[in-house]
Design an enzyme around this catalytic site. Structure first.
Site, PDB file in Angstrom:
ATOM      1  CB  SER A 170       3.373  -1.474  12.040  1.00  0.00           C
ATOM      2  OG  SER A 170       1.905  -2.067  12.165  1.00  0.00           O
ATOM      3  CE1 TYR A 171       3.395   1.350   4.055  1.00  0.00           C
ATOM      4  CE2 TYR A 171       3.310  -0.313   3.225  1.00  0.00           C
ATOM      5  CZ  TYR A 171       3.049   0.844   3.285  1.00  0.00           C
ATOM      6  OH  TYR A 171       2.889   1.081   1.858  1.00  0.00           O
ATOM      7  CG  MET A 172      -1.436   1.684   6.425  1.00  0.00           C
ATOM      8  SD  MET A 172      -0.465   2.671   6.663  1.00  0.00           S
ATOM      9  CE  MET A 172      -0.615   3.236   4.054  1.00  0.00           C
ATOM     10  NE  ARG A 173      -1.113   1.384   1.317  1.00  0.00           N
ATOM     11  CZ  ARG A 173      -1.244   2.792   0.991  1.00  0.00           C
ATOM     12  NH1 ARG A 173      -0.202   2.910   1.850  1.00  0.00           N
ATOM     13  NH2 ARG A 173      -2.152   3.711   0.405  1.00  0.00           N
ATOM     14  CE1 TYR A 218       4.057   3.664   8.734  1.00  0.00           C
ATOM     15  CE2 TYR A 218       3.791   5.093   6.389  1.00  0.00           C
ATOM     16  CZ  TYR A 218       4.795   3.726   7.239  1.00  0.00           C
ATOM     17  OH  TYR A 218       6.247   3.361   7.220  1.00  0.00           O
TER      18      TYR A 218
END
Length: 505
Positions: free
Chosen positions: A161-164, A155
């Site tokens: 893309s955002y991993m959370r 990221y």
């Protein structure tokens, strides 16, 4: 079976019923008592008859004694009963007594039914945090903490893309980029025509409806972010995983390739994303029913007073053939992403060709295979994250920290014997309980095994975990209630939507 031109083909089938009574399977037994479920009792069966059946079951010597005493709608295949069936149908020597009456046993093996049905299977949705952590643990052997570190690296470098996130939605730009990759790699016939967001939203709704019917608390996702997907390059497509290292070297002015586990994770994310934008896999599933009718002439074999000495057993086999591979062209079934990317990964079971209804077969071998029911396996990191998600405990950003805290405080660990080597994946050494780090060492009271920090292997509780859990259960039960965190998250969601978040009760 004898095929055309003298070629011998074999068909493996499993016993399904005897004289119309279905063989009991694992789901027919009560998990607490180990006995057949009371719901399977015949309507006319009394509790006294049920107890008598349990006492006589182990002493029955013949097939018909077993069937006459059976008080259930299914047939419990005991060892004695299975041995008697083998005497009836087997062409190999099961007991010394078998050879004496083999010639007096006439068994007809006939295919009574052969049906084929086309079935379609859709791909899984793009990754969210929990599914990424589970697949990285199962396929790449990474711990949850290592998974998040690799994802953070991707990221920060602008590759994903955002991993959370717990949303499986994709933006319009990402959908177009993925479809462009699918068309260039596999052809237009593999491109999913419908909106993937609507498709997976329907599947998600069906799962929620099922959970609601089962009494499971619904967990509301926080959909502020997209699903985890590759970033879009300047040409409007995703960067292929085989080009990632070269792109990274150019971007960082020759700073060297990314670590292999980071590249492997990107490959996994890439495959999952484009497979979610591909058409369904279509299989032609074929089911075969083989009827074995055994008529015994010998005087020394038991006889059925009502139906003579005839036994009719039904064997079933199934197989499938891939009609259209669909998303399987972009995915793999092995435990690591080492298979050919464009290869057709066919792991289906095939039946012999040329089968047809009323076809006569000959039995080459008949074997009894004992089956036992094993207790549920211990949690590993992947299954533990899945359980946390299903119960609504925590959010995508907390799964890794929960497991890491449990390991660091030596409440859980993985015995070194379960990892195959000290330290498991990503380990750098052993540390004391108070020393911190990714590795811990604690002594179990029972067995004295050492606990090692590892991505794979079971999560085994330490003595400290039992003491702390017992203390909390006795004095602070709300803190160890699985619904406690879920209710707190629900209240926070209400506050975010403008509510007061108070307790309705």
């Amino acid at each position: 079976e004898e095929g055309g031109g003298g070629e011998q083909k074999t068909l493996e089938a499993a016993l399904y019923s005897v004289n119309g009574a279905r063989i009991a399977n694992g789901g027919d037994f009560d998990g607490k008592t180990g006995q057949l479920k009371s719901s399977l009792l015949l309507p006319s069966t009394s509790s006294q008859q049920q107890q008598q059946h349990k006492e006589k079951e182990s002493n029955e010597k013949t097939i018909f004694e077993h069937q006459k005493s059976n008080q259930y709608s299914v047939l419990h295949l005991t060892q004695n009963y299975a041995n008697n069936l083998l005497k009836k149908f087997a062409n190999n020597e099961v007991t010394p007594h078998l050879r004496s009456y083999l010639h007096s046993t006439n068994t007809l093996w006939t295919i009574t039914s052969l049906t084929s049905t086309a079935r379609s299977y859709s791909s899984s949705p793009p990754y969210i945090t929990s599914t990424l952590q589970q697949d990285a643990n199962n396929k790449l052997g990474l711990s949850v903490l290592e998974t998040m570190r690799c994802a953070q690296s991707l990221y920060e470098n602008g590759y994903i893309s955002y991993m959370r996130t717990d949303s499986c939605n994709l933006s319009e730009d990402a959908i177009q980029a993925g479809r462009q990759d699918v068309e260039s790699l596999f052809g237009m016939e593999y491109v999913l025509k419908e909106d993937p967001n609507e498709k997976y939203a329907k599947k998600k709704f069906q799962k929620k409806k099922k959970k609601k019917n089962e009494g499971v608390k619904e967990v509301k996702p926080q959909e502020a972010h997209e699903a985890i997907r590759p970033s879009i390059s300047e040409n409007g497509s995703f960067v292929h995983f085989s080009d990632l290292s070269a792109v990274h070297s150019q971007k960082k002015n020759g700073s060297g390739p990314l670590p292999q586990k980071v590249v492997d994770m990107y490959e996994m994310i890439y495959r999952r994303t484009i497979s979610s934008l591909m058409t369904d896999k279509i299989l032609n599933q074929t089911s075969v029913v083989v009827e074995a009718e055994s008529t015994t002439i010998a005087d020394d074999v038991e006889s059925n007073e009502e139906g003579g000495d005839k036994i009719v057993a039904e064997f079933r086999a199934s197989g499938s053939v891939v009609i259209f591979p669909g998303f399987d062209r972009a995915w793999w079934k092995e435990s690591s992403p080492s298979s050919s990317f464009t290869g057709n990964n066919d792991t289906t079971r095939h039946l012999p060709s040329g089968l047809h209804a009323l076809q006569q077969l000959s039995c080459l071998d008949c074997t009894g295979i004992p089956k036992t029911t094993n207790p549920p396996p211990r949690y590993n990191e992947a299954s533990f994250v899945k359980e946390l998600e299903s119960k609504g405990v925590g959010r995508p950003s907390t799964y890794a920290s929960v497991i890491e805290t449990l390991r660091r405080r030596a409440y859980v660990g993985t015995p070194s014997t379960a990892t195959g080597k000290e330290g498991g994946s990503g380990g750098k050494g052993k540390f004391s309980k108070d020393g911190g780090g990714g590795m811990i060492s604690a002594r179990r009271a029972a067995g004295g095994e050492e606990f090692m920090g590892s991505g794979r292997g079971p999560l085994v509780p330490s003595l400290s975990a039992f003491v702390v859990c017992t203390l909390l259960e006795n004095h602070c039960p709300s803190y160890v209630d699985p619904n406690f965190t879920a209710m707190m998250e629900e209240r926070l969601d209400k506050i975010a939507l403008g509510g007061d978040g108070g307790d309705e009760n």
